[in-house]
Design a protein around this motif. Structure first.
Motif, short mmCIF file in Angstrom:
data_model
loop_
_atom_site.label_atom_id
_atom_site.label_comp_id
_atom_site.label_asym_id
_atom_site.label_seq_id
_atom_site.Cartn_x
_atom_site.Cartn_y
_atom_site.Cartn_z
N LEU A 295 -48.42 43.85 -11.16
CA LEU A 295 -47.47 44.22 -12.21
C LEU A 295 -46.01 44.17 -11.77
O LEU A 295 -45.17 43.67 -12.53
CB LEU A 295 -47.82 45.61 -12.76
N PRO A 296 -45.63 44.69 -10.58
CA PRO A 296 -44.20 44.62 -10.21
C PRO A 296 -43.63 43.20 -10.19
O PRO A 296 -42.56 42.97 -10.77
CB PRO A 296 -44.17 45.28 -8.83
N PRO A 297 -44.30 42.20 -9.56
CA PRO A 297 -43.71 40.86 -9.62
C PRO A 297 -43.72 40.28 -11.04
O PRO A 297 -42.80 39.53 -11.40
CB PRO A 297 -44.60 40.03 -8.68
N LEU A 298 -44.71 40.61 -11.85
CA LEU A 298 -44.71 40.13 -13.23
C LEU A 298 -43.54 40.71 -14.01
O LEU A 298 -42.90 40.02 -14.81
CB LEU A 298 -46.03 40.50 -13.92
N LEU A 299 -43.24 41.97 -13.77
CA LEU A 299 -42.10 42.60 -14.43
C LEU A 299 -40.80 41.94 -14.00
O LEU A 299 -39.89 41.71 -14.82
CB LEU A 299 -42.07 44.10 -14.13
N ARG A 300 -40.71 41.62 -12.71
CA ARG A 300 -39.50 40.94 -12.22
C ARG A 300 -39.34 39.57 -12.89
O ARG A 300 -38.23 39.20 -13.31
CB ARG A 300 -39.58 40.77 -10.69
N LEU A 301 -40.42 38.83 -13.02
CA LEU A 301 -40.34 37.52 -13.67
C LEU A 301 -40.00 37.67 -15.15
O LEU A 301 -39.27 36.86 -15.72
CB LEU A 301 -41.67 36.77 -13.53
N LEU A 302 -40.53 38.72 -15.77
CA LEU A 302 -40.27 38.95 -17.19
C LEU A 302 -38.79 39.24 -17.44
O LEU A 302 -38.24 38.89 -18.49
CB LEU A 302 -41.12 40.12 -17.68
N ASN A 303 -38.14 39.85 -16.46
CA ASN A 303 -36.71 40.16 -16.57
C ASN A 303 -35.81 39.03 -16.09
O ASN A 303 -34.59 39.18 -16.04
CB ASN A 303 -36.39 41.42 -15.77
N SER A 304 -36.42 37.89 -15.76
CA SER A 304 -35.66 36.74 -15.28
C SER A 304 -34.81 36.14 -16.40
O SER A 304 -35.03 36.39 -17.59
CB SER A 304 -36.62 35.69 -14.73
N SER A 305 -33.85 35.33 -16.03
CA SER A 305 -33.06 34.59 -17.02
C SER A 305 -33.54 33.15 -17.16
O SER A 305 -32.97 32.35 -17.90
CB SER A 305 -31.58 34.59 -16.63
N GLY A 334 -43.12 50.15 -16.57
CA GLY A 334 -41.79 49.88 -17.14
C GLY A 334 -41.70 48.64 -17.98
O GLY A 334 -40.60 48.08 -18.14
N PHE A 335 -42.79 48.19 -18.59
CA PHE A 335 -42.78 46.95 -19.35
C PHE A 335 -42.28 47.12 -20.79
O PHE A 335 -41.93 46.13 -21.43
CB PHE A 335 -44.19 46.34 -19.39
N LEU A 336 -42.29 48.35 -21.33
CA LEU A 336 -42.03 48.50 -22.76
C LEU A 336 -40.67 47.94 -23.20
O LEU A 336 -40.58 47.13 -24.13
CB LEU A 336 -42.14 49.98 -23.17
N SER A 366 -54.95 54.18 -27.49
CA SER A 366 -54.36 55.44 -27.03
C SER A 366 -53.29 55.92 -28.00
O SER A 366 -52.33 55.19 -28.29
CB SER A 366 -53.76 55.27 -25.63
N GLU A 367 -53.46 57.16 -28.50
CA GLU A 367 -52.43 57.75 -29.37
C GLU A 367 -51.12 57.92 -28.59
O GLU A 367 -50.03 57.71 -29.13
CB GLU A 367 -52.90 59.10 -29.89
N LYS A 368 -51.24 58.29 -27.32
CA LYS A 368 -50.04 58.48 -26.50
C LYS A 368 -49.27 57.17 -26.38
O LYS A 368 -48.04 57.13 -26.54
CB LYS A 368 -50.43 58.98 -25.12
N ASN A 369 -49.99 56.08 -26.13
CA ASN A 369 -49.34 54.78 -25.99
C ASN A 369 -48.66 54.36 -27.29
O ASN A 369 -47.56 53.82 -27.29
CB ASN A 369 -50.34 53.72 -25.57
N LYS A 370 -49.34 54.60 -28.41
CA LYS A 370 -48.74 54.27 -29.71
C LYS A 370 -47.41 55.00 -29.87
O LYS A 370 -46.41 54.42 -30.29
CB LYS A 370 -49.69 54.64 -30.85
N GLY A 371 -47.42 56.30 -29.54
CA GLY A 371 -46.19 57.08 -29.68
C GLY A 371 -45.08 56.58 -28.78
O GLY A 371 -43.91 56.50 -29.19
N GLN A 372 -45.42 56.21 -27.55
CA GLN A 372 -44.40 55.70 -26.62
C GLN A 372 -43.80 54.38 -27.11
O GLN A 372 -42.61 54.14 -26.97
CB GLN A 372 -45.02 55.51 -25.24
N ILE A 373 -44.65 53.53 -27.69
CA ILE A 373 -44.17 52.24 -28.19
C ILE A 373 -43.21 52.44 -29.34
O ILE A 373 -42.15 51.79 -29.41
CB ILE A 373 -45.38 51.36 -28.60
N VAL A 374 -43.54 53.36 -30.26
CA VAL A 374 -42.64 53.64 -31.38
C VAL A 374 -41.35 54.28 -30.87
O VAL A 374 -40.24 53.90 -31.29
CB VAL A 374 -43.34 54.54 -32.42
#
Length: 607
Positions: A295-305, A334-336, A366-374
């Protein structure tokens, strides 16, 4: 793969020709020397220059053959054009020589000519593969290098790939990929990559033992070799059977690919993420990637330009997010916010689709995940964008809203945000998926489960006749549809709205001359036949499995609507009794459960 092979050239040296030459050979030598003096203005691929080279090529004198082979190599290094058989025949003859220097120069010349598309085809048709395979087995590294490089170029044409696979070239190519010489290794892995673009060839590569070689070479210090092997494995992982084989035999593959996402080479990073994306079509790999700290390297690539990195990372995370065990880890990593930001990534529709589909997957269980996304702003972003994005993105966005709308805690908030104002126009979309997903989202919002007050239904009154005809026109369109799935969504939604207890909403439905005739018609019918259409593989799609069962549910729901809308003797709406005519005790609960289950079906694995 492009034409980026390495060729190995011998140094030029003077040749003392034997004194006894044929007259034609003597003249050819003289002519060739003259042509080489004026090489910039001479066309060696036709006429007298080609005739001189041909005479020397077919000579029994090995020194003359060397001169011809060297000349072909140097000429084709500087200029490549489409040639005919009269040019290729002497080169192919030289390729069959037993002399190492002739083999080396002839294979280099042939590899240069194989850059041209038409030449690629003609070389194979004229039997060029057989001598090239023999040269791959040569003890001379430079001969190996040039022969493999030539096959690499030939394998870039689809028509040649099957012929190469059936020629017996794959086993020696796999062997050459283990060469200690980096040039040979690079050319061989490039050739193997070029052979992975069809299912048949991939299976032949696997049978030739290529998988462990490719996996082992992921640790190569050469970025080109890393790139070729990563891309080849990514292509091989497209096939489910190959993924099972990889899971059984290559235990360190995921860790190796995760490490390559931190490579110094952008193209290697990109292909590593894509290879993981293909592997993550299977549940095992979805979990393994998270366990391997992917996940950490995927997040770094996702934040790439850099778009290719963003796209590959977004595609990988989408597949990884399918597994319920990965939902919370992805959010906690930290992907949201990056995913929500990518919803407005107008430069690339595919990135937008991957981002919103991932958010939908994260909200699935997950109800918790739904709430965090909103709470992170996803719904507001969707509301701002959904009417202007492409249809594919609209379909994913409305599917995501439908999943979020399953949360009893979030329904009032979503309605208060005005989400129906964008969902209603989308129920008349040209896309059946967008229509169905939007309607299912409205249906989920209308469900009274967990509601404490009819005040929660006031937002439905606000959109009764607007925008674009409002809730009223949408319900009429779906009730009058020939699609049983759409009818089912409509009658279910109307039942929920009526059971809300909101007087204005009940009166709006009861007094509608558009809705009543269709409701009565559906209530009277037990035999309407579902069309069998689907709404696009989203979790909000209804499915009338069992044929008549779906039609029966529609009729029962329609009769329930008529019961609720009947007026008592004093003109006041009669509240529903505990046991309605036409339905046995508990039937309503069964219907509600069946529809909720249809609305909550998990999304399918994205391959």
């Amino acid at each position: 793969m492009g034409n980026c092979c390495s060729y190995c050239f011998p140094s030029r040296r003077s040749h003392a020709y034997e004194p006894l030459l044929l007259e034609s050979e003597r003249e050819a030598v003289a002519d060739l020397l003259q042509y080489l003096e004026n090489r910039t203005s001479t066309n060696f691929f036709e006429g007298q220059p080609l005739a001189a080279l041909t005479i020397l090529s077919f000579s029994d004198n090995v020194d003359l053959q060397r001169s011809a082979a060297l000349a072909f190599a140097e000429i084709t290094e500087k200029e490549v054009r489409q040639v005919g058989r009269d040019t290729l025949d002497p080169v192919l003859f030289l390729l069959s020589s037993h002399d190492t220097e002739v083999q080396r120069a002839a294979s280099a010349a042939l590899g240069n000519l194989a850059v041209n598309t038409e030449n690629k085809l003609l070389i194979v048709r004229l039997g060029g593969l057989e001598p090239l395979i023999r040269q791959m087995l040569s003890p001379n590294v430079e001969v190996q290098c040039n022969a493999v490089g030539c096959i690499t170029n030939l394998a870039t044409h689809d028509e040649n790939k099957t012929k190469i696979a059936k020629s017996g070239a794959l086993v020696p190519l796999t062997r050459m990929a283990r060469s200690n010489d980096m040039r040979v290794q690079r050319n061989a892995t490039g050739a193997l990559l070029n052979m992975t673009h069809s299912d048949e060839n991939r299976q032949q590569l696997v049978a030739a033992g290529a998988i462990p070689v490719l996996v082992n070479l992921l640790k190569s210090p050469d970025t080109d070799v890393q790139y070729y092997c990563t891309t080849a494995l990514s292509n091989i992982a497209v096939d489910a059977q190959n993924r099972k084989r990889l899971a059984t035999t290559e235990q360190k593959l995921v860790h190796s690919l995760v490490a390559l996402m931190d490579s110094q080479s952008l193209k290697v990073q990109c292909q590593a993420a894509l290879a993981l994306r293909n592997l993550a079509s299977d549940e095992k790999y979805q979990v393994d990637i998270v366990k391997a700290d992917g996940l950490p390297p995927l997040l770094r690539l996702l934040n790439s330009s850099y778009l290719p990195l963003i796209l590959s990372a977004a595609a990988c995370v989408r597949n990884v997010s399918i597994h319920p065990l990965n939902e919370s880890p992805i959010i906690e990593a930290g992907f949201l916010n990056p995913l929500i930001d990518l919803l407005s990534f107008g430069e690339n529709e595919e990135v937008q689709c991957h981002a919103i589909s991932t958010l939908r997957n994260l909200a699935a269980s997950s109800e918790k995940n739904k709430g965090q996304i909103v709470q992170a702003g996803a719904v507001q972003k969707i509301k701002d964008l959904v009417l202007s994005v492409p249809l594919n993105v609209q379909s994913e966005m409305t599917a995501c809203i439908a999943v979020l709308a399953l949360s009893d805690d979030l329904k009032p908030l979503l309605l208060e945000m005005g989400i129906c104002e964008v969902l209603i126009p989308l129920t008349n979309s040209p896309s059946i998926e967008v229509q169905g997903n939007s309607a299912a989202a409205i249906g989920n919002l209308s469900s009274k489960d967990g509601r404490t007050s009819s005040d929660d239904y006031a937002p439905f009154n606000d959109v009764w006749d607007k925008p674009e005809g409002g809730l009223h026109q949408y319900l009429w369109r779906f009730l009058s549809s020939t699609d049983a799935t759409f009818q089912h969504i409509a009658v279910w939604t109307i039942v929920q709205l009526l059971e809300s207890g909101d007087p204005e909403l009940i009166q709006n439905i009861r007094s509608s001359s558009l809705l009543t005739p269709h409701i009565a018609q559906l209530a009277a019918s037990q035999t309407s036949t579902p069309t069998g259409s689907t709404l696009g593989s989203r979790s909000q799609s209804f499915s009338d499995e069992g044929g008549d069962g779906g039609a029966a549910e529609i009729a029962t729901l329609a009769r329930r609507i008529l019961e609720i809308t009947e007026e008592g003797p004093d003109g006041v709406h009669s509240p529903p009794s505990d046991n309605k005519a036409g339905s046995a005790p508990g039937d309503e609960d069964v219907l509600r459960k069946s529809v909720r289950e249809a609305l909550q079906r998990p999304p399918p694995t994205d391959e």
